[in-house]
Design a protein around this motif. Structure first.
Motif, PDB file in Angstrom:
ATOM      1  N   LYS A  91       0.822  -1.217   0.000  1.00 45.06           N
ATOM      2  CA  LYS A  91       0.000   0.000   0.000  1.00 45.06           C
ATOM      3  C   LYS A  91       0.858   1.270   0.000  1.00 45.06           C
ATOM      4  CE  LYS A  91      -3.681  -2.283   2.613  1.00 45.06           C
ATOM      5  NZ  LYS A  91      -4.398  -2.344   3.928  1.00 45.06           N
ATOM      6  N   GLN A  92       2.167   1.097  -0.159  1.00 41.63           N
ATOM      7  CA  GLN A  92       3.133   2.193  -0.076  1.00 41.63           C
ATOM      8  C   GLN A  92       3.103   2.888   1.287  1.00 41.63           C
ATOM      9  OE1 GLN A  92       2.499   4.443  -3.896  1.00 41.63           O
ATOM     10  NE2 GLN A  92       4.727   4.288  -4.028  1.00 41.63           N
ATOM     11  N   ASN A  93       2.663   2.154   2.284  1.00 41.15           N
ATOM     12  CA  ASN A  93       2.716   2.634   3.658  1.00 41.15           C
ATOM     13  C   ASN A  93       4.044   2.161   4.250  1.00 41.15           C
ATOM     14  OD1 ASN A  93       2.150   3.575   6.221  1.00 41.15           O
ATOM     15  ND2 ASN A  93       0.734   1.918   6.737  1.00 41.15           N
ATOM     16  N   TYR A  94       5.129   2.738   3.752  1.00 42.26           N
ATOM     17  CA  TYR A  94       6.454   2.240   4.064  1.00 42.26           C
ATOM     18  C   TYR A  94       6.783   2.367   5.549  1.00 42.26           C
ATOM     19  CZ  TYR A  94       7.283   2.212  -1.001  1.00 42.26           C
ATOM     20  OH  TYR A  94       7.219   1.970  -2.353  1.00 42.26           O
ATOM     21  N   LEU A  95       7.617   1.443   6.013  1.00 39.96           N
ATOM     22  CA  LEU A  95       7.966   1.389   7.426  1.00 39.96           C
ATOM     23  C   LEU A  95       8.886   2.545   7.788  1.00 39.96           C
ATOM     24  CD1 LEU A  95       8.854  -2.413   7.501  1.00 39.96           C
ATOM     25  CD2 LEU A  95       6.642  -1.376   8.052  1.00 39.96           C
ATOM     26  N   PRO A  96       8.539   3.301   8.796  1.00 43.47           N
ATOM     27  CA  PRO A  96       9.423   4.389   9.219  1.00 43.47           C
ATOM     28  C   PRO A  96      10.611   3.830   9.997  1.00 43.47           C
ATOM     29  CG  PRO A  96       7.585   4.230  10.726  1.00 43.47           C
ATOM     30  CD  PRO A  96       7.325   3.215   9.640  1.00 43.47           C
ATOM     31  N   SER A  97      11.683   4.575  10.049  1.00 45.20           N
ATOM     32  CA  SER A  97      12.821   4.186  10.870  1.00 45.20           C
ATOM     33  C   SER A  97      12.453   4.368  12.345  1.00 45.20           C
ATOM     34  CB  SER A  97      14.037   5.041  10.512  1.00 45.20           C
ATOM     35  OG  SER A  97      15.134   4.695  11.337  1.00 45.20           O
ATOM     36  N   ILE A  98      12.719   3.343  13.151  1.00 40.66           N
ATOM     37  CA  ILE A  98      12.412   3.386  14.584  1.00 40.66           C
ATOM     38  C   ILE A  98      13.703   3.456  15.404  1.00 40.66           C
ATOM     39  CG2 ILE A  98      11.324   2.173  16.519  1.00 40.66           C
ATOM     40  CD1 ILE A  98       9.348   1.022  14.446  1.00 40.66           C
ATOM     41  N   ASN A  99      14.511   2.428  15.289  1.00 43.60           N
ATOM     42  CA  ASN A  99      15.851   2.438  15.865  1.00 43.60           C
ATOM     43  C   ASN A  99      16.671   1.363  15.161  1.00 43.60           C
ATOM     44  OD1 ASN A  99      15.601  -0.121  17.333  1.00 43.60           O
ATOM     45  ND2 ASN A  99      14.388   0.990  18.873  1.00 43.60           N
ATOM     46  N   SER A 100      17.950   1.304  15.493  1.00 41.36           N
ATOM     47  CA  SER A 100      18.856   0.429  14.758  1.00 41.36           C
ATOM     48  C   SER A 100      18.561  -1.056  14.944  1.00 41.36           C
ATOM     49  CB  SER A 100      20.301   0.723  15.161  1.00 41.36           C
ATOM     50  OG  SER A 100      20.469   0.641  16.566  1.00 41.36           O
ATOM     51  N   VAL A 208      25.378  -7.075  14.843  1.00 39.38           N
ATOM     52  CA  VAL A 208      26.523  -6.686  15.662  1.00 39.38           C
ATOM     53  C   VAL A 208      27.363  -5.624  14.957  1.00 39.38           C
ATOM     54  CG1 VAL A 208      28.673  -7.529  16.697  1.00 39.38           C
ATOM     55  CG2 VAL A 208      26.579  -8.859  16.930  1.00 39.38           C
ATOM     56  N   GLN A 209      27.437  -5.711  13.646  1.00 40.32           N
ATOM     57  CA  GLN A 209      28.177  -4.696  12.891  1.00 40.32           C
ATOM     58  C   GLN A 209      27.602  -3.297  13.146  1.00 40.32           C
ATOM     59  OE1 GLN A 209      28.334  -5.463   8.669  1.00 40.32           O
ATOM     60  NE2 GLN A 209      29.083  -3.418   8.194  1.00 40.32           N
ATOM     61  N   ILE A 210      26.284  -3.231  13.282  1.00 37.43           N
ATOM     62  CA  ILE A 210      25.627  -1.930  13.475  1.00 37.43           C
ATOM     63  C   ILE A 210      25.464  -1.569  14.943  1.00 37.43           C
ATOM     64  CG2 ILE A 210      23.398  -0.740  13.180  1.00 37.43           C
ATOM     65  CD1 ILE A 210      23.234  -2.044  10.411  1.00 37.43           C
ATOM     66  N   ASN A 211      25.144  -2.556  15.784  1.00 35.36           N
ATOM     67  CA  ASN A 211      24.820  -2.270  17.185  1.00 35.36           C
ATOM     68  C   ASN A 211      25.934  -2.621  18.174  1.00 35.36           C
ATOM     69  OD1 ASN A 211      21.812  -1.450  17.048  1.00 35.36           O
ATOM     70  ND2 ASN A 211      21.871  -3.344  15.853  1.00 35.36           N
ATOM     71  N   GLY A 212      27.027  -3.217  17.669  1.00 33.74           N
ATOM     72  CA  GLY A 212      28.129  -3.574  18.551  1.00 33.74           C
ATOM     73  C   GLY A 212      27.787  -4.722  19.477  1.00 33.74           C
ATOM     74  N   GLY A 213      28.603  -4.917  20.497  1.00 32.37           N
ATOM     75  CA  GLY A 213      28.354  -5.947  21.491  1.00 32.37           C
ATOM     76  C   GLY A 213      28.874  -7.312  21.095  1.00 32.37           C
ATOM     77  N   GLU A 214      28.477  -8.317  21.887  1.00 32.14           N
ATOM     78  CA  GLU A 214      28.821  -9.714  21.613  1.00 32.14           C
ATOM     79  C   GLU A 214      27.547 -10.480  21.313  1.00 32.14           C
ATOM     80  OE1 GLU A 214      30.005  -8.567  25.034  1.00 32.14           O
ATOM     81  OE2 GLU A 214      31.363  -7.478  23.695  1.00 32.14           O
ATOM     82  N   SER A 215      27.707 -11.628  20.647  1.00 27.33           N
ATOM     83  CA  SER A 215      26.512 -12.387  20.252  1.00 27.33           C
ATOM     84  C   SER A 215      26.832 -13.865  20.122  1.00 27.33           C
ATOM     85  CB  SER A 215      25.976 -11.865  18.921  1.00 27.33           C
ATOM     86  OG  SER A 215      26.961 -12.019  17.902  1.00 27.33           O
ATOM     87  N   SER A 216      25.796 -14.669  20.195  1.00 31.25           N
ATOM     88  CA  SER A 216      25.885 -16.101  19.920  1.00 31.25           C
ATOM     89  C   SER A 216      24.558 -16.548  19.350  1.00 31.25           C
ATOM     90  CB  SER A 216      26.202 -16.873  21.209  1.00 31.25           C
ATOM     91  OG  SER A 216      25.168 -16.699  22.170  1.00 31.25           O
ATOM     92  N   PHE A 217      24.608 -17.610  18.554  1.00 30.44           N
ATOM     93  CA  PHE A 217      23.359 -18.100  17.970  1.00 30.44           C
ATOM     94  C   PHE A 217      23.307 -19.612  17.994  1.00 30.44           C
ATOM     95  CE2 PHE A 217      26.006 -18.848  14.282  1.00 30.44           C
ATOM     96  CZ  PHE A 217      25.360 -19.854  13.562  1.00 30.44           C
ATOM     97  N   ARG A 218      22.098 -20.107  17.872  1.00 25.71           N
ATOM     98  CA  ARG A 218      21.880 -21.549  17.747  1.00 25.71           C
ATOM     99  C   ARG A 218      20.568 -21.772  17.027  1.00 25.71           C
ATOM    100  NH1 ARG A 218      20.643 -20.004  22.965  1.00 25.71           N
ATOM    101  NH2 ARG A 218      18.833 -20.931  24.015  1.00 25.71           N
ATOM    102  N   ILE A 219      20.422 -22.964  16.486  1.00 26.72           N
ATOM    103  CA  ILE A 219      19.175 -23.356  15.832  1.00 26.72           C
ATOM    104  C   ILE A 219      18.491 -24.389  16.714  1.00 26.72           C
ATOM    105  CG2 ILE A 219      18.094 -24.286  13.753  1.00 26.72           C
ATOM    106  CD1 ILE A 219      19.623 -21.678  13.286  1.00 26.72           C
ATOM    107  N   ILE A 220      17.246 -24.114  17.055  1.00 29.40           N
ATOM    108  CA  ILE A 220      16.429 -25.127  17.733  1.00 29.40           C
ATOM    109  C   ILE A 220      15.648 -25.837  16.641  1.00 29.40           C
ATOM    110  CG2 ILE A 220      14.543 -25.518  19.352  1.00 29.40           C
ATOM    111  CD1 ILE A 220      15.450 -23.107  20.909  1.00 29.40           C
ATOM    112  N   ASN A 221      16.041 -27.057  16.404  1.00 28.18           N
ATOM    113  CA  ASN A 221      15.490 -27.819  15.272  1.00 28.18           C
ATOM    114  C   ASN A 221      15.007 -29.160  15.797  1.00 28.18           C
ATOM    115  OD1 ASN A 221      14.903 -29.089  12.895  1.00 28.18           O
ATOM    116  ND2 ASN A 221      16.807 -28.555  11.888  1.00 28.18           N
ATOM    117  N   LEU A 222      13.719 -29.286  15.995  1.00 30.20           N
ATOM    118  CA  LEU A 222      13.176 -30.521  16.579  1.00 30.20           C
ATOM    119  C   LEU A 222      12.935 -31.567  15.509  1.00 30.20           C
ATOM    120  CD1 LEU A 222      10.662 -29.001  19.131  1.00 30.20           C
ATOM    121  CD2 LEU A 222      13.030 -29.640  19.463  1.00 30.20           C
TER     122      LEU A 222
END
Length: 222
Positions: A91-100, A208-222
């Motif tokens: 609908k061209q109701n584009y998402l406004p920028s909120i935060n990073s 992380v490139q944009i917001n900095g900090g440390e991170s970890s990820f995993r996949i929960i795959n049942l």
């Protein structure tokens, strides 16, 4: 953070899987111009693409509509969050920028055609359970309305549900005060393990490139 997935979800949704990313010591602020520009250009591209096809023809949108059907929700009445984003763009109701953080969440939800939630960890308590909501459960969503969670997939902590691939609650949103966050990617059930890993890691690295900090990820795959 301990996250448990209810066994009955695999009964309703064979191949159900989640990408889980935990962030520590992040700095959330105004999005850099690069992200704002990419989000705007991507929405414009989607808008023109949707002149030739329906939102419901898109593979990820269609697959998550089927997931809602399997849990007992009418996807025409309860549109998952990625579909809702696409319909706004149509609908061209584009998402406004909120935060990073939120802008990245929206960008990748559009790119992956899948619901993604991000939450302030300091506003959550105890073990996180991913399950199907019960008849008497509801919360006030980010849409400002009271939302019934009956037969919806929900994320719940010790204080009850706070998130869903339909709409998140207003209890644990990520703001510029957030330092630690939890991101839940509702991966397509048809996605293979290798691509699920690549997709989740790609999102994490850009965040992380944009917001900095440390991170970890995993996949929960049942």
């Amino acid at each position: 953070m301990e996250i448990q997935v209810a066994a009955d979800l695999t009964t309703f949704i064979p191949g159900f899987k989640l990408g889980i990313i935990e962030y520590q010591h992040i700095t959330v602020g105004d999005s850099p111009q690069m992200l704002k520009g990419r989000l705007q250009l991507f929405q414009e591209s989607i808008f023109f693409d949707l002149k030739d096809q329906s939102v419901t023809e898109l593979p990820g949108i269609r697959e998550w509509r089927q997931v809602f059907k399997k849990t007992g929700k009418d996807p025409n009445r309860y549109r998952h969050s990625a579909e809702a984003l696409y319909r706004r763009v149509q609908k061209q109701n584009y998402l406004p920028s909120i935060n990073s953080a939120i802008d990245l969440n929206n960008f990748f939800s559009l790119q992956y055609q899948s619901p993604i939630g991000i939450y302030d960890v300091e506003k959550l308590t105890g073990v996180i359970n991913i399950r199907i909501g019960s008849e008497n459960e509801q919360y006030t969503g980010l849409n400002g309305r009271s939302n019934s969670l009956n037969q919806l997939i929900v994320s719940a902590d010790a204080n009850g549900p706070f998130g869903s691939p339909f709409v998140d609650s207003d209890r644990a949103p990520v703001t510029e005060n957030t330092k630690n966050a939890l991101q839940i990617i509702y991966l397509r059930p048809s996605l293979d393990s290798e691509n699920a890993q690549k997709l989740t890691e790609s999102l994490m690295n850009m965040f992380v490139q944009i917001n900095g900090g440390e991170s970890s990820f995993r996949i929960i795959n049942l």
